[in-house]
Structures are given as structure tokens and as C-alpha cells.
Design a protein around this motif. Structure first.
Motif, mmCIF file in Angstrom:
data_model
loop_
_atom_site.group_PDB
_atom_site.id
_atom_site.type_symbol
_atom_site.label_atom_id
_atom_site.label_comp_id
_atom_site.label_asym_id
_atom_site.label_seq_id
_atom_site.Cartn_x
_atom_site.Cartn_y
_atom_site.Cartn_z
ATOM 1 N N VAL A 1 78.725 18.803 4.081
ATOM 2 C CA VAL A 1 78.395 18.118 2.822
ATOM 3 C C VAL A 1 78.714 16.640 2.968
ATOM 4 O O VAL A 1 79.867 16.265 3.141
ATOM 5 C CB VAL A 1 79.192 18.724 1.656
ATOM 6 C CG1 VAL A 1 78.878 17.981 0.363
ATOM 7 C CG2 VAL A 1 78.891 20.211 1.510
ATOM 8 N N TYR A 2 77.686 15.792 2.889
ATOM 9 C CA TYR A 2 77.909 14.365 3.086
ATOM 10 C C TYR A 2 77.623 13.520 1.850
ATOM 11 O O TYR A 2 77.814 12.308 1.867
ATOM 12 C CB TYR A 2 77.069 13.844 4.254
ATOM 13 C CG TYR A 2 75.575 13.780 3.990
ATOM 14 C CD1 TYR A 2 74.998 12.643 3.428
ATOM 15 C CD2 TYR A 2 74.749 14.855 4.289
ATOM 16 C CE1 TYR A 2 73.632 12.588 3.179
ATOM 17 C CE2 TYR A 2 73.401 14.797 4.050
ATOM 18 C CZ TYR A 2 72.845 13.667 3.496
ATOM 19 O OH TYR A 2 71.501 13.616 3.245
ATOM 20 N N ALA A 3 77.164 14.143 0.759
ATOM 21 C CA ALA A 3 76.848 13.400 -0.458
ATOM 22 C C ALA A 3 77.027 14.311 -1.657
ATOM 23 O O ALA A 3 77.234 15.528 -1.515
ATOM 24 C CB ALA A 3 75.428 12.843 -0.407
ATOM 25 N N THR A 4 76.934 13.734 -2.851
ATOM 26 C CA THR A 4 77.138 14.506 -4.079
ATOM 27 C C THR A 4 75.936 14.395 -5.007
ATOM 28 O O THR A 4 76.080 14.462 -6.219
ATOM 29 C CB THR A 4 78.395 14.027 -4.825
ATOM 30 O OG1 THR A 4 78.240 12.627 -5.154
ATOM 31 C CG2 THR A 4 79.634 14.209 -3.980
ATOM 32 N N ASP A 5 74.753 14.214 -4.449
ATOM 33 C CA ASP A 5 73.567 14.095 -5.282
ATOM 34 C C ASP A 5 73.460 15.296 -6.215
ATOM 35 O O ASP A 5 73.471 16.445 -5.777
ATOM 36 C CB ASP A 5 72.308 14.021 -4.416
ATOM 37 C CG ASP A 5 72.211 12.719 -3.638
ATOM 38 O OD1 ASP A 5 73.175 11.936 -3.702
ATOM 39 O OD2 ASP A 5 71.188 12.501 -2.977
ATOM 40 N N GLY A 6 73.356 15.024 -7.497
ATOM 41 C CA GLY A 6 73.196 16.095 -8.464
ATOM 42 C C GLY A 6 74.480 16.549 -9.126
ATOM 43 O O GLY A 6 74.447 17.393 -10.023
ATOM 44 N N GLY A 7 75.631 16.007 -8.740
ATOM 45 C CA GLY A 7 76.864 16.390 -9.418
ATOM 46 C C GLY A 7 78.090 16.182 -8.557
ATOM 47 O O GLY A 7 78.014 16.243 -7.335
ATOM 48 N N GLU A 8 79.220 15.972 -9.201
ATOM 49 C CA GLU A 8 80.471 15.716 -8.499
ATOM 50 C C GLU A 8 81.237 16.990 -8.176
ATOM 51 O O GLU A 8 82.255 16.953 -7.495
ATOM 52 C CB GLU A 8 81.362 14.796 -9.342
ATOM 53 C CG GLU A 8 80.865 13.363 -9.418
ATOM 54 C CD GLU A 8 80.969 12.638 -8.082
ATOM 55 O OE1 GLU A 8 81.909 12.929 -7.321
ATOM 56 O OE2 GLU A 8 80.102 11.796 -7.793
ATOM 57 N N SER A 9 80.788 18.132 -8.685
ATOM 58 C CA SER A 9 81.480 19.388 -8.412
ATOM 59 C C SER A 9 80.451 20.472 -8.109
ATOM 60 O O SER A 9 79.268 20.335 -8.422
ATOM 61 C CB SER A 9 82.351 19.804 -9.592
ATOM 62 O OG SER A 9 81.553 20.015 -10.750
ATOM 63 N N MET A 10 80.931 21.542 -7.493
ATOM 64 C CA MET A 10 80.033 22.645 -7.179
ATOM 65 C C MET A 10 80.782 23.957 -7.351
ATOM 66 O O MET A 10 82.015 24.003 -7.310
ATOM 67 C CB MET A 10 79.512 22.531 -5.747
ATOM 68 C CG MET A 10 80.565 22.711 -4.675
ATOM 69 S SD MET A 10 79.852 22.634 -3.007
ATOM 70 C CE MET A 10 81.314 22.895 -1.998
ATOM 71 N N GLU A 11 80.027 25.033 -7.537
ATOM 72 C CA GLU A 11 80.594 26.368 -7.631
ATOM 73 C C GLU A 11 80.440 27.021 -6.266
ATOM 74 O O GLU A 11 79.321 27.242 -5.794
ATOM 75 C CB GLU A 11 79.868 27.182 -8.704
ATOM 76 C CG GLU A 11 80.474 28.547 -8.931
ATOM 77 C CD GLU A 11 79.847 29.266 -10.103
ATOM 78 O OE1 GLU A 11 79.787 30.520 -10.059
ATOM 79 O OE2 GLU A 11 79.408 28.585 -11.041
ATOM 80 N N LEU A 12 81.547 27.295 -5.619
ATOM 81 C CA LEU A 12 81.518 27.784 -4.242
ATOM 82 C C LEU A 12 81.439 29.308 -4.210
ATOM 83 O O LEU A 12 82.297 29.995 -4.776
ATOM 84 C CB LEU A 12 82.772 27.318 -3.499
ATOM 85 C CG LEU A 12 82.838 27.646 -2.010
ATOM 86 C CD1 LEU A 12 81.751 26.891 -1.255
ATOM 87 C CD2 LEU A 12 84.209 27.273 -1.453
ATOM 88 N N PRO A 13 80.424 29.868 -3.563
ATOM 89 C CA PRO A 13 80.323 31.326 -3.423
ATOM 90 C C PRO A 13 81.354 31.830 -2.408
ATOM 91 O O PRO A 13 81.114 31.786 -1.195
ATOM 92 C CB PRO A 13 78.889 31.540 -2.928
ATOM 93 C CG PRO A 13 78.183 30.227 -3.126
ATOM 94 C CD PRO A 13 79.249 29.193 -2.999
ATOM 95 N N VAL A 14 82.478 32.293 -2.873
ATOM 96 C CA VAL A 14 83.592 32.602 -1.986
ATOM 97 C C VAL A 14 83.295 33.802 -1.090
ATOM 98 O O VAL A 14 83.413 33.729 0.137
ATOM 99 C CB VAL A 14 84.880 32.825 -2.797
ATOM 100 C CG1 VAL A 14 86.022 33.258 -1.870
ATOM 101 C CG2 VAL A 14 85.254 31.556 -3.548
ATOM 102 N N ARG A 15 82.930 34.945 -1.693
ATOM 103 C CA ARG A 15 82.718 36.145 -0.888
ATOM 104 C C ARG A 15 81.588 35.953 0.119
ATOM 105 O O ARG A 15 81.702 36.351 1.281
ATOM 106 C CB ARG A 15 82.421 37.342 -1.801
ATOM 107 C CG ARG A 15 82.194 38.660 -1.074
ATOM 108 C CD ARG A 15 83.424 39.131 -0.311
ATOM 109 N NE ARG A 15 84.557 39.362 -1.184
ATOM 110 C CZ ARG A 15 85.751 39.720 -0.778
ATOM 111 N NH1 ARG A 15 85.971 39.854 0.534
ATOM 112 N NH2 ARG A 15 86.742 39.908 -1.628
ATOM 113 N N ALA A 16 80.503 35.324 -0.333
ATOM 114 C CA ALA A 16 79.358 35.109 0.559
ATOM 115 C C ALA A 16 79.703 34.173 1.709
ATOM 116 O O ALA A 16 79.079 34.212 2.765
ATOM 117 C CB ALA A 16 78.183 34.554 -0.235
ATOM 118 N N SER A 17 80.709 33.324 1.501
ATOM 119 C CA SER A 17 81.139 32.411 2.561
ATOM 120 C C SER A 17 82.218 33.033 3.443
ATOM 121 O O SER A 17 82.295 32.747 4.643
ATOM 122 C CB SER A 17 81.675 31.113 1.948
ATOM 123 O OG SER A 17 80.701 30.456 1.177
#
Length: 340
Positions: A250-266
Motif C-alpha cells: 500500500v503506497y497511497a490512501t486514495d479514497g480514504g485514510e482508513s480501511m477495513e482489513l479482512p483478517v481471516r482472508a489474510s
């Protein structure tokens, strides 16, 4: 000499054309006569600051990237560099007087890299932030290589989000040079054409197609490396297509400063989410990146201009505010200030 500076944060109109004294390089420094100054999102974000009107003292000369000719060297620097065309990275980082939006910039020797024969000043000024960022994104995967070049990414698949952007374009070119299969997402047929010119193998219009289904059809076992510009919008997609032991850089934040991380899928495929900022990236990575980018130039593997999927937009030094505004408004292509 003519220079652009700002003494307070704010909109592009805080950029002022001034006359600054010509300074001599100190020990370990070089003075570069600037031909081109490259403008990146990081430049306008630094200028804008977190609160408009905040004093900047001493005034800052903007822009990290540039190209030109070594004009003078300080003590301890090889005098044979005088007259050599070079490209510059991170000229303004931590140096109020070091930015490339001026006729002459004095920077530490480690921040200048000789331009290979035949490489244009336009290319040189387009390398720093975009190509170093792309290199970092492509070399953080757990079981992937830490160097780029022919064969280094053979048998691997790279997904570049936003392949028509400057970093996206650089990532496509470097990944193809390294023999990866490159998939990219774009928002329009016009941007898809630019990504194809950069060298992408597969182009997905995310506004019209199911990205997960299309990526899985191309690479059933997933993609090894994702170069991500918009994590807030794409985190769920990334988690659904990344391969075992893959990475999302992840090198930029286009579209928002936070994200919801899919923990189990990761967690199940042992995925690495790697955040990338070149200014304070681990130091051992940087010389590898500079060497690899230089080798790619020498091989003719990286280009700029419309034929390479990266249209160039030229502005004069007096138009520095317009140049910053163009980047801030997400103009497609690379913005350059023609200092000389």
C-alpha cells in the motif's frame, strides 16, 4: 537565480517566484543546474500541509525529483562529475533549500545518480518517487526477490491497481522488465490504453467488470504481489485474489485514510500487508532500488511519454502553481516543470 518557494502552507498560490543567491556546495555535496523538476502528489501534500497558513521558516523550495547537469562539487566529491547529466531523488526532504523547483539545487552526492547515455531529462525527472516507490512495492513479498531485472519475477503474477497513474505505470514497466505477468485495473478504456502501452498483459475495467472473477480467471491460484493505490476501496478485493504468501503493498490512501482489513482472508494464506513510504524505507533497500532502476534505463526498459502510457505535461518555472494544481487535480500523466 530564479527559484520557487513557499513561506506558509496552503493552496498552490502560496508558491512564489523569487530570486535566491547562488550557493556553493559544501563537503559531500554537489550543485546541479536543474533542467526538469518533477511534481508528485507528495509535493503538493507537503505544500498544503495539515492546516493552511502555517508558517514555513525558512521558506521551502518544493519538489523532490529532478534532472540536470552537475555544475559544481564540494570537498570530497569527484570533480569528474562536473558536466555529467544526473537524476535527483528526495532533493527537498529535510532540506528547505534543496528542492528542484529552482535553477540550481545543492544536494548531498548520494541524492544524485548519473543518467545513462541517451536518457532524456524528462525521463530523469520522472524517476525518483514513482519508480523507487514501485520498486519497493514489487520487492516486499515474503518469498519474492529483493532485486528486479530480467527473470527476477518470472512465473509470478503482479496486480497493479490504477495502472494509468505514475506509480502504476512505473510498477507495470518494472514488473514486465522482470518477466512478471502483469494485471492492472483501470476506470476507463482510455486509461486501459495507457496501461497497455506501459506493458500490462491484462487490463480490467473495475467499473464494468468483476475484478475478483477476472483476476481468478487469469491467475487461478491468485497473484503474488499487489501494488495498491486505494486500500479503502480495494482491501476486500485484494484479500480475495492474493496468493499464498503474497503481499499487498500500500503506497497511497486514495479514497480514504482508513480501511477495513479482512483478517481471516489474510491470515489463512499468510498474506503480508506492507505499507510503503520511500522517505523512511529501510536503508539497505535504497541502493538496490537505485541500481535496478539505472539498469532498467540502460536496458531501455523504462520510458516516459504517451508511447509509454505516461503523457507528459510541461510547465514553465513561472507556472509552478499551475503545475502543482494539475497534480492535485489528478491529471493523467507526468507533470514536469521546465526550469531550463
Amino acid at each position: 537565480m530564479r527559484a520557487i518557494e513557499y513561506s506558509r502552507t496552503g493552496e498552490p498560490d502560496v508558491l512564489t517566484l523569487v530570486d535566491r543567491p547562488l550557493t556553493d556546495p559544501g563537503p559531500g555535496e554537489v550543485r546541479v543546474q536543474i533542467h526538469r523538476s518533477g511534481v508528485n502528489p507528495t509535493d503538493w501534500k507537503s505544500r498544503k500541509g495539515s492546516e493552511a497558513g502555517t508558517p514555513v521558516d525558512p521558506p521551502q523550495v518544493p519538489n523532490q525529483d529532478g534532472s540536470g547537469v552537475v555544475d559544481a562539487v564540494g570537498q570530497g566529491v569527484d570533480a569528474g562529475l562536473v558536466g555529467r547529466p544526473v537524476w535527483i531523488w528526495e532533493a527537498a526532504f529535510g532540506r528547505p533549500s534543496g528542492g528542484t523547483a529552482q535553477e540550481y539545487a545543492v544536494v548531498p552526492i548520494r541524492h544524485v545518480v548519473p543518467l545513462p547515455d541517451g536518457a532524456s531529462y524528462d525521463l530523469g525527472a520522472s524517476l525518483g518517487v514513482p519508480f523507487l516507490t514501485a520498486h519497493r512495492c514489487l520487492t516486499v513479498t515474503e518469498d519474492g526477490p529483493d532485486r528486479l531485472g530480467p527473470g527476477k519475477l518470472a512465473g509470478r503474477t503482479v496486480l497493479v491497481a490504477g495502472g494509468a497513474g505514475a506509480v502504476g505505470n512505473a510498477a507495470i514497466q518494472l514488473a514486465r522488465w522482470s518477466d512478471a505477468t502483469v494485471i492492472t485495473t483501470v476506470s476507463s478504456p482510455e486509461k486501459g490504453n495507457l496501461a497497455a502501452l506501459a506493458g500490462a498483459d491484462h487490463i480490467i475495467n473495475y467499473k464494468q467488470e468483476d475484478v475478483v472473477a477476472e483476476v481468478r480467471a487469469i491467475s487461478p491460484h491468485g497473484v503474488n504481489t499487489i501494488v495498491e493505490v486505494s486500500p479503502a476501496a480495494n482491501a476486500a478485493i485484494d484479500a480475495a485474489v492474493v496468493a499464498m504468501h503474497g503481499s499487498v503493498a500500500v503506497y497511497a490512501t486514495d479514497g480514504g485514510e482508513s480501511m477495513e482489513l479482512p483478517v481471516r482472508a489474510s491470515m489463512t494464506p499468510n498474506v503480508r500487508w506492507q505499507f510503503v513510504l520511500v522517505y523512511n524505507a529501510p536503508e539497505p533497500w535504497r541502493p538496490r532500488a537505485i541500481d535496478d532502476v539505472t539498469a532498467a534505463i540502460q536496458a531501455g526498459a523504462v520510458r516516459v511519454g504517451p508511447e509509454a502510457g505516461l503523457p507528459l505535461h510541461h510547465y514553465s518555472l513561472e507556472q509552478a502553481a499551475e503545475a502543482h494544481a494539475a497534480v492535485e487535480q489528478s491529471i493523467v500523466g507526468k507533470v514536469l516543470i521546465d526550469v531550463r
